[in-house]
Design an enzyme around this catalytic site. Structure first.
Site, short mmCIF file in Angstrom:
data_model
loop_
_atom_site.label_atom_id
_atom_site.label_comp_id
_atom_site.label_asym_id
_atom_site.label_seq_id
_atom_site.Cartn_x
_atom_site.Cartn_y
_atom_site.Cartn_z
CG HIS A 253 -31.54 72.93 25.42
ND1 HIS A 253 -31.07 74.08 24.54
CD2 HIS A 253 -33.12 73.15 25.68
CE1 HIS A 253 -32.42 74.72 24.37
NE2 HIS A 253 -33.44 74.36 24.95
CB CYS B 147 -36.04 74.54 27.17
SG CYS B 147 -36.83 73.07 26.21
#
Length: 181
Positions: free
Chosen positions: A135, A146
């Site tokens: 992201h 992430c």
């Protein structure tokens, strides 16, 4: 006619949840040494200049903090800077992780922004249990697991990757050592 007489069809959300569960189980065991997925990874040729194989659509090297997109076994984009997990919140390693969800305006269920609201995870492409995704975000500091990318790169990953595409998250040093063994 009452609803009892109609045949019930599974709701799309139920089907998606079942598919996500199957994909998560498939991806969960791929980091184990000696597993069939690890052996398949070792047997596949690497995309030149990367630590990932020609079967992947996206690659992350945890050592260099870089990521690539591949098309037909060739680099399509990258390497680009990528922030990966920090101490206690490492980005999971896997040879055959799969994209299972995409959400353009995702908000974190775990992390908060400075105002105490759920943290934004724009252009999220989920590929591992626990909400692990590519992201948009700061590439200069460690993430909560992430893979954060700069805005143009996050947009490219979001636009290109599709549900079911293979993602590989590896240590280039470990790949080199395993292939030399």
């Amino acid at each position: 006619m009452s609803n009892a007489h109609h045949s019930r069809r599974p709701r799309p959300a139920v089907i998606i949840a079942a598919l996500v569960g199957v994909l998560a189980v498939v991806g969960a065991g791929t980091a184990l040494a000696g597993s069939p997925a690890a052996q398949a990874f070792k047997d596949q040729p690497l995309v030149p200049g990367t630590p990932c194989t020609v079967t992947a659509k996206a690659c992350v090297d945890l050592d260099s903090k870089r990521s690539w997109l591949f098309k037909d076994g060739k680099i399509m984009r990258g390497p680009v800077p990528a922030a990966t997990g920090g101490q206690g919140k490492l980005t999971p390693v896997g040879h055959s992780l799969r994209v299972y969800r995409k959400e353009a305006d995702h908000k974190s269920g775990e992390y908060k922004d400075k105002q105490g609201r759920p943290a934004a995870m724009p252009l999220a492409v989920f590929f591992q249990d626990g909400g692990i995704a590519f992201h948009e975000g700061n590439t200069e500091t460690p993430s909560g697991g992430c893979v954060r990318l700069a805005r143009p790169d996050a947009q490219a990953w979001f636009d290109y990757l599709q549900i079911g595409d293979q993602v590989q998250v590896v240590s280039a040093k470990q790949v080199t050592a395993d292939r030399a063994a």
